[in-house]
Scaffold this motif. Structure first.
Motif, PDB file in Angstrom:
ATOM      1  N   UNK A 112      39.648  24.481  49.156  1.00  0.00           N
ATOM      2  CA  UNK A 112      38.608  24.934  50.084  1.00  0.00           C
ATOM      3  C   UNK A 112      38.980  26.208  50.837  1.00  0.00           C
ATOM      4  N   UNK A 113      40.265  26.558  50.838  1.00  0.00           N
ATOM      5  CA  UNK A 113      40.640  27.798  51.523  1.00  0.00           C
ATOM      6  C   UNK A 113      40.871  28.906  50.500  1.00  0.00           C
ATOM      7  N   UNK A 114      40.655  30.135  50.941  1.00  0.00           N
ATOM      8  CA  UNK A 114      40.719  31.270  50.020  1.00  0.00           C
ATOM      9  C   UNK A 114      42.101  31.468  49.374  1.00  0.00           C
ATOM     10  N   UNK A 115      43.202  31.417  50.127  1.00  0.00           N
ATOM     11  CA  UNK A 115      44.507  31.612  49.467  1.00  0.00           C
ATOM     12  C   UNK A 115      44.784  30.609  48.356  1.00  0.00           C
ATOM     13  N   UNK A 116      44.500  29.334  48.616  1.00  0.00           N
ATOM     14  CA  UNK A 116      44.760  28.300  47.583  1.00  0.00           C
ATOM     15  C   UNK A 116      43.839  28.512  46.382  1.00  0.00           C
ATOM     16  N   UNK A 117      42.594  28.873  46.687  1.00  0.00           N
ATOM     17  CA  UNK A 117      41.645  29.121  45.599  1.00  0.00           C
ATOM     18  C   UNK A 117      42.106  30.302  44.745  1.00  0.00           C
ATOM     19  N   UNK A 118      42.578  31.360  45.418  1.00  0.00           N
ATOM     20  CA  UNK A 118      43.036  32.549  44.689  1.00  0.00           C
ATOM     21  C   UNK A 118      44.239  32.228  43.806  1.00  0.00           C
ATOM     22  N   UNK A 164      43.136  30.130  40.897  1.00  0.00           N
ATOM     23  CA  UNK A 164      42.346  30.940  39.961  1.00  0.00           C
ATOM     24  C   UNK A 164      43.253  31.818  39.118  1.00  0.00           C
ATOM     25  N   UNK A 165      44.233  32.435  39.765  1.00  0.00           N
ATOM     26  CA  UNK A 165      45.131  33.323  39.009  1.00  0.00           C
ATOM     27  C   UNK A 165      45.933  32.531  37.980  1.00  0.00           C
ATOM     28  N   UNK A 174      41.012  21.970  39.334  1.00  0.00           N
ATOM     29  CA  UNK A 174      40.439  23.268  39.686  1.00  0.00           C
ATOM     30  C   UNK A 174      39.132  23.504  38.932  1.00  0.00           C
ATOM     31  N   UNK A 233      44.419  32.823  57.593  1.00  0.00           N
ATOM     32  CA  UNK A 233      43.990  32.964  56.195  1.00  0.00           C
ATOM     33  C   UNK A 233      44.038  31.631  55.478  1.00  0.00           C
ATOM     34  N   UNK A 234      45.048  30.857  55.798  1.00  0.00           N
ATOM     35  CA  UNK A 234      45.230  29.565  55.130  1.00  0.00           C
ATOM     36  C   UNK A 234      44.206  28.553  55.629  1.00  0.00           C
ATOM     37  N   UNK A 277      41.133  29.299  56.918  1.00  0.00           N
ATOM     38  CA  UNK A 277      39.748  29.716  56.737  1.00  0.00           C
ATOM     39  C   UNK A 277      39.135  29.126  55.479  1.00  0.00           C
ATOM     40  N   UNK A 278      37.971  28.498  55.659  1.00  0.00           N
ATOM     41  CA  UNK A 278      37.306  27.904  54.491  1.00  0.00           C
ATOM     42  C   UNK A 278      36.481  28.977  53.785  1.00  0.00           C
ATOM     43  N   UNK A 279      36.456  28.892  52.489  1.00  0.00           N
ATOM     44  CA  UNK A 279      35.779  29.926  51.724  1.00  0.00           C
ATOM     45  C   UNK A 279      34.352  29.491  51.376  1.00  0.00           C
ATOM     46  N   UNK A 300      37.214  33.529  42.193  1.00  0.00           N
ATOM     47  CA  UNK A 300      37.900  32.777  41.139  1.00  0.00           C
ATOM     48  C   UNK A 300      37.714  33.450  39.780  1.00  0.00           C
ATOM     49  N   UNK A 351      39.669  36.887  39.693  1.00  0.00           N
ATOM     50  CA  UNK A 351      41.134  36.741  39.687  1.00  0.00           C
ATOM     51  C   UNK A 351      41.612  36.123  38.372  1.00  0.00           C
ATOM     52  N   UNK A 352      40.885  35.140  37.868  1.00  0.00           N
ATOM     53  CA  UNK A 352      41.277  34.532  36.588  1.00  0.00           C
ATOM     54  C   UNK A 352      41.213  35.566  35.468  1.00  0.00           C
ATOM     55  N   UNK A 361      44.218  37.776  35.626  1.00  0.00           N
ATOM     56  CA  UNK A 361      45.405  37.091  35.094  1.00  0.00           C
ATOM     57  C   UNK A 361      45.399  37.120  33.568  1.00  0.00           C
TER      58      UNK A 361
END
Lengths: 103, 188
Positions: A11-17, A20-21, A82, B12-13, B15-17, B26, B29-30, B33
């Motif tokens: 749900x947070x952007x860093x974990x999602x990024x 995703x990578x 994911x 940053x950690x 904050x909900x997206x 997603x 970025x994927x 990669x």
């Protein structure tokens, strides 16, 4: 994870990024992920710790030549979670479901 | 995001997206990669060209050997030799080049063929080692057959081809294992 497949871990952007990578490759070095996701090392570190704690990510210390390196890999479980999360988000965006993200 | 340091509560950690942003991020970025982990098209094309040329040479050499005799034996053996070396060069050099390139970039593809694993200190997969040895044996076997069916009846040429192919495959496996063994020694 709720019934719709929405996973709070992502749900947070860093974990999602990070997820995703790593979903787009087999494994990646810490610095490469930080550069590609534009996350600072501390933020990336926290995100990887959270994902590792959920069993979604594997952290491996290794060497390239004589330099120590940290390699990150999305586990099969993490990859499935994911993808499930993305499907749930996609359904949400298209308005085909009413998600109830639990906090 | 940057410069958030080691604070207890990282904004940053925490904050909900937003869902729409999450999908866009997603996907982008994927894709990045995948691009970073992929082999350049020109390199894949070069490997394919050598592979096709090697297969054609082996096929032509085999046909010549079966249908011809005398002077054709030398031409057939040469064609098969070139084909065999080309085929083996693709199998061994390809993963080495990809491994070195990925080692510099820090990203590995999902299905690493052989040496990329070794480049980061992992043992190569057993299946890859077995495949390398089998390719060496197959090429050596063809060489042996060429020598065995020589008009002189001598197996010497074929035996050399078999020994050469086995040495090549052993060297390929050893090259792939060295980085892993070095990494294991450092870890002790």
């Amino acid at each position: 994870v709720n019934a719709a497949g929405w996973d709070e871990i992502f749900a947070t952007l860093p974990r999602l990024k990070v997820a995703a990578y790593l979903s787009g490759c087999g494994q990646a070095e810490f610095a490469a992920v930080a550069a590609a996701t534009e996350l600072s090392p501390p933020t990336l570190s926290k995100a990887t710790t959270a994902l590792e704690g959920a069993g979604y990510l594997e952290v491996r210390k290794g060497y390239v030549g004589r330099r120590p390196r940290t390699w990150l890999t999305l586990t099969d479980h993490g990859r499935r979670a994911f993808q499930g999360h993305l499907d749930a988000v996609n359904a949400l965006v298209q308005g085909s479901t009413t998600p109830t993200p639990s906090r | 995001m940057a410069g958030s340091g080691m604070r207890e509560h990282d904004p940053a950690e925490a904050e909900r997206v937003q869902p729409a942003v999450a999908l866009q991020e997603a996907a982008a970025i994927a894709e990045a990669a995948k691009r970073a982990a992929s082999t350049p098209r020109w390199l894949g094309g070069a490997w394919l060209a050598v592979f096709v040329a090697a297969m054609v040479a082996i096929a032509a050499g085999s046909v010549m050997r079966i249908s011809g005799s005398g002077v054709w034996s030398g031409a057939a053996a040469t064609a098969v030799l070139f084909g065999g070396v080309g085929l083996f060069a693709v199998w061994v050099s390809g993963p080495i080049v990809v491994g070195l390139r990925l080692r510099r970039r820090g990203v590995l593809p999902r299905r690493d063929p052989f040496l990329p694993s070794a480049a980061v200190g992992e043992m190569p997969r057993r299946r890859s080692v077995v495949t390398t040895v089998l390719i060496g044996l197959a090429i050596g076997g063809i060489g042996y057959w060429m020598g065995a069916t020589d008009s002189s009846g001598s197996h010497r040429g074929g035996s050399w081809a078999l020994i050469g192919a086995l040495l090549l495959s052993t060297a390929a496996v050893a090259i792939s294992l060295l980085p892993s063994l070095r990494a294991a020694r450092r870890a002790e």
